[in-house]
Each structure stands twice: as structure tokens, then as C-alpha cells.
Scaffold this motif. Structure first.
Motif, PDB file in Angstrom:
ATOM      1  N   ILE A  52      35.447  73.018  28.986  1.00 29.79           N
ATOM      2  CA  ILE A  52      34.616  72.761  30.522  1.00 29.79           C
ATOM      3  C   ILE A  52      35.353  72.037  31.347  1.00 29.79           C
ATOM      4  O   ILE A  52      35.172  71.962  32.569  1.00 29.79           O
ATOM      5  CB  ILE A  52      33.106  72.370  30.239  1.00 29.79           C
ATOM      6  N   ALA A  53      36.118  71.000  30.762  1.00 27.89           N
ATOM      7  CA  ALA A  53      36.513  69.914  31.662  1.00 27.89           C
ATOM      8  C   ALA A  53      37.674  70.183  32.743  1.00 27.89           C
ATOM      9  O   ALA A  53      38.717  70.713  32.381  1.00 27.89           O
ATOM     10  CB  ALA A  53      36.726  68.576  30.994  1.00 27.89           C
ATOM     11  N   SER A  54      37.475  69.544  34.000  1.00 23.95           N
ATOM     12  CA  SER A  54      38.722  69.856  34.643  1.00 23.95           C
ATOM     13  C   SER A  54      39.547  68.548  34.765  1.00 23.95           C
ATOM     14  O   SER A  54      40.707  68.483  35.286  1.00 23.95           O
ATOM     15  CB  SER A  54      38.238  70.075  36.092  1.00 23.95           C
ATOM     16  N   SER A 111      28.090  73.613  37.448  1.00 26.24           N
ATOM     17  CA  SER A 111      29.228  72.931  38.111  1.00 26.24           C
ATOM     18  C   SER A 111      29.709  73.539  39.613  1.00 26.24           C
ATOM     19  O   SER A 111      30.591  73.168  40.476  1.00 26.24           O
ATOM     20  CB  SER A 111      30.686  72.809  37.095  1.00 26.24           C
ATOM     21  N   ALA A 114      28.639  68.193  40.761  1.00 24.70           N
ATOM     22  CA  ALA A 114      29.798  67.784  39.785  1.00 24.70           C
ATOM     23  C   ALA A 114      29.299  67.121  38.732  1.00 24.70           C
ATOM     24  O   ALA A 114      27.979  66.697  38.871  1.00 24.70           O
ATOM     25  CB  ALA A 114      30.484  66.710  40.508  1.00 24.70           C
ATOM     26  N   LEU A 115      29.793  66.998  37.602  1.00 28.01           N
ATOM     27  CA  LEU A 115      29.292  66.694  36.325  1.00 28.01           C
ATOM     28  C   LEU A 115      30.458  65.715  35.607  1.00 28.01           C
ATOM     29  O   LEU A 115      31.521  65.764  35.786  1.00 28.01           O
ATOM     30  CB  LEU A 115      29.465  67.650  35.215  1.00 28.01           C
ATOM     31  N   ALA A 133      35.164  64.844  32.147  1.00 28.92           N
ATOM     32  CA  ALA A 133      34.547  64.223  30.699  1.00 28.92           C
ATOM     33  C   ALA A 133      35.046  62.947  30.473  1.00 28.92           C
ATOM     34  O   ALA A 133      36.278  62.658  30.821  1.00 28.92           O
ATOM     35  CB  ALA A 133      35.058  65.363  29.526  1.00 28.92           C
ATOM     36  N   PHE A 136      26.530  74.372  31.807  1.00 30.95           N
ATOM     37  CA  PHE A 136      27.568  73.323  32.400  1.00 30.95           C
ATOM     38  C   PHE A 136      28.463  73.941  33.477  1.00 30.95           C
ATOM     39  O   PHE A 136      28.889  73.712  34.366  1.00 30.95           O
ATOM     40  CB  PHE A 136      28.271  72.548  31.387  1.00 30.95           C
ATOM     41  N   ILE A 171      30.424  64.012  32.299  1.00 29.37           N
ATOM     42  CA  ILE A 171      29.790  64.281  30.800  1.00 29.37           C
ATOM     43  C   ILE A 171      30.845  63.270  29.818  1.00 29.37           C
ATOM     44  O   ILE A 171      31.643  63.245  29.747  1.00 29.37           O
ATOM     45  CB  ILE A 171      30.011  65.635  30.513  1.00 29.37           C
ATOM     46  N   GLN A 191      33.891  69.346  40.158  1.00 29.91           N
ATOM     47  CA  GLN A 191      34.564  69.079  39.087  1.00 29.91           C
ATOM     48  C   GLN A 191      33.676  68.779  37.864  1.00 29.91           C
ATOM     49  O   GLN A 191      32.625  68.298  38.148  1.00 29.91           O
ATOM     50  CB  GLN A 191      35.569  67.674  39.535  1.00 29.91           C
ATOM     51  N   VAL A 192      34.214  68.911  36.715  1.00 33.09           N
ATOM     52  CA  VAL A 192      33.419  68.421  35.502  1.00 33.09           C
ATOM     53  C   VAL A 192      34.382  67.936  34.736  1.00 33.09           C
ATOM     54  O   VAL A 192      35.629  67.861  34.310  1.00 33.09           O
ATOM     55  CB  VAL A 192      33.587  69.857  34.368  1.00 33.09           C
ATOM     56  N   LYS A 216      26.913  74.726  26.902  1.00 31.62           N
ATOM     57  CA  LYS A 216      28.292  74.863  27.419  1.00 31.62           C
ATOM     58  C   LYS A 216      28.258  75.859  28.632  1.00 31.62           C
ATOM     59  O   LYS A 216      28.950  75.387  29.680  1.00 31.62           O
ATOM     60  CB  LYS A 216      29.283  75.278  26.453  1.00 31.62           C
TER      61      LYS A 216
END
Ligand SMILES: Nc1ncnc2c1ncn2[C@@H]1O[C@H](COP(=O)(O)OP(=O)(O)OP(=O)(O)O)[C@@H](O)[C@H]1O
Ligand SMILES: [Mg+2]
Length: 231
Positions: A200-202, A182, A186-187, A37, A178, A189, A34-35, A175
Motif C-alpha cells: 500500500i505505501a507510496s 487514500s 493521506a495516510l 509508512a 486503506f 501508517i 500518499q500512503v 488493506k
């Protein structure tokens, strides 16, 4: 209680500086790949949240776990060794040391000398190996910090405002990085650039005055105007 497929779980986290509480009852969960945010205005508590996960602040209550490991009360160094790496907002590097020496420190700490992975993401670092980190541009410094954090192949990267003050071309490069990262890491941010977040976010957590006021858990609901509503 940790759900099996969570790689990082924060439950009921409350954090204060002295007498003043700045985070209230925060719940956050991250699954592999997962990313995640975190968005919020200046002073919302985003940095405090990452620092608390990374062991630089001791929470007043609540839990932080990664699998079966409890992170609360551990030293930042031990948390990093468990594969939870923190890239701080202030972009501090050892400015009197060269890029190579900065990476060597990361390798010494992790026993990971595979720099090809680092320079694969950030080819520019190859040309900068002998430059003192103090002479790097903001973007180059961010590459060095993220690159160094990649040593040891962390499970989770916590990155605080990676694109703050950087040129659009570097933001675009980060971007892509990342997105690639991922696949293995996992990120989490912290980011104020909402178009980047949406790209980018999940999952997105919106923080306001120390509380989570929204959790957007589906890609379809992650839109800049929706995020904006909670800031
Ligand atoms: N060392 C400290 N001592 C006392 N209060 C602090 C300290 N660091 C931060 N704060 C306060 O805690 C609150 C949250 O700060 P924090 O740095 O976590 O916010 P942030 O969301 O990261 O903000 P920014 O977007 O400006 O980076 C703010 O009210 C801030 O003034
Ligand atoms: Mg901050």
C-alpha cells in the motif's frame, strides 16, 4: 518552509522524554493521496513521532506544519480540528459506551453525522451498534477507531500499528480500506507488517534508534527485503 503540495511537513523534529532524547532531527513529508509508512523495530520512536505530530508531545525543536498551519504548541483537539486525526496504538475506546455512542462522540466533536461513509468501509459496525465497545474483538475495535476518526473527513490520518495482533482476514480487509481511503485522505501508517507496507505505501521511512535511516520514495523501491535491511 513548506512546499505547496505538502499536506504535512515535519522538519528537524527532535523529541525527548525528560532528559532522554528519543527522536533526532526527523524530516518527513506527506502529499495528498500518499500512503506513507513508518517502519522500525520496537522502541525506534515510531509512536513518539505520531504523538508529536498529533500534539500529545511537545518537541524540543523542529517544526510540524500542515499548509500554512503550524501545529507545534497546539492542543491535540485543535490539531484534530485542522483535519489531522490520530488513531493510537493502544486501541482505546470508551468501553462502557456502545459502538453507536462512541460514534456519536465523534460526530459531536466534528459535527459530521454521515455514518454511511463509516459503515460503507466497515459494514460490520452496523450489526454492532448496540454492543458495548468493551466487548468488541481487536479487529472490531480497530474498525471503530478508524471509523470514528473518519468523521469530519480528515486530510491526514495518522494510524499507529493498525494490524498488530489481528487475524489475516481483517488485515486483508484493512488493506483494501486503506487503498480506498487514500483516494481522499493521506495516510501515515506505522506498521511492522512489511508485506502490507509494500502493498500500500507510496513512500516508506525507516526509523532506527530515533533517526530516519532510509527514505524509499518510489513504489518500485518499496520491497520487503529492502525495508528489512534498515530495521
Ligand atoms: N512515556 C515515556 N517516557 C520515557 N520514555 C519513553 C516513553 N515512551 C516511550 N519511551 C521510550 O522512547 C523510545 C521510543 O518509544 P516509542 O514508543 O516511540 O517506540 P516505537 O517505535 O513506537 O516502539 P513499538 O514498536 O514497541 O511500539 C523507547 O526507547 C521508549 O522506551
Ligand atoms: Mg509504538
Amino acid at each position: 518552509m513548506t512546499n505547496n503540495d505538502e499536506i504535512l511537513a515535519v522538519r528537524g523534529l527532535t523529541v525527548s522524554y525528560g532528559e532522554s532524547k528519543v527522536l533526532f532531527d526527523i524530516d518527513l513529508s506527506v502529499r495528498p493521496g500518499q500512503v506513507v509508512a513508518c517502519v522500525g523495530r520496537n522502541g525506534a520512536g515510531k509512536t513518539t513521532l505520531l504523538k508529536s505530530i498529533a500534539g500529545f508531545l511537545i518537541p524540543r525543536s523542529g517544526s510540524v506544519t500542515s499548509g500554512h498551519d503550524n501545529l507545534v504548541g497546539r492542543k491535540p483537539y485543535d490539531i484534530a480540528k485542522l483535519g489531522i486525526k490520530y488513531v493510537p496504538q493502544d486501541k482505546k475506546v470508551f468501553s462502557d459506551l456502545t459502538v453507536r455512542e462512541n460514534l456519536e462522540l465523534g460526530s459531536y466533536a466534528t459535527r459530521d453525522y454521515n455514518w454511511d461513509r463509516v459503515t460503507g468501509y466497515f459494514p460490520k459496525l452496523k450489526q454492532l451498534m448496540d454492543r458495548k465497545a468493551g466487548f468488541l474483538s481487536g479487529g472490531e475495535r480497530q474498525m471503530l477507531m478508524i471509523g470514528r476518526a473518519l468523521l469530519g473527513s480528515p486530510k491526514v490520518l495518522l494510524i499507529d500499528e493498525p494490524t498488530e495482533g489481528l487475524a489475516p482476514s481483517i488485515v486483508a480487509h484493512l488493506k483494501n480500506v486503506f487503498g480506498e481511503l487514500s483516494k481522499n485522505t493521506a495516510l501515515v501508517i506505522v506498521e511492522q507488517n512489511l508485506p502490507l507496507v509494500c502493498a500500500i505505501a507510496s513512500k516508506v521511512y525507516a526509523l532506527k534508534e530515533g533517526r530516519i535511516v532510509a527514505e524509499l520514495a518510489h513504489r518500485e523501491s518499496i520491497k520487503a527485503d529492502v525495508c528489512e535491511r534498515y530495521l
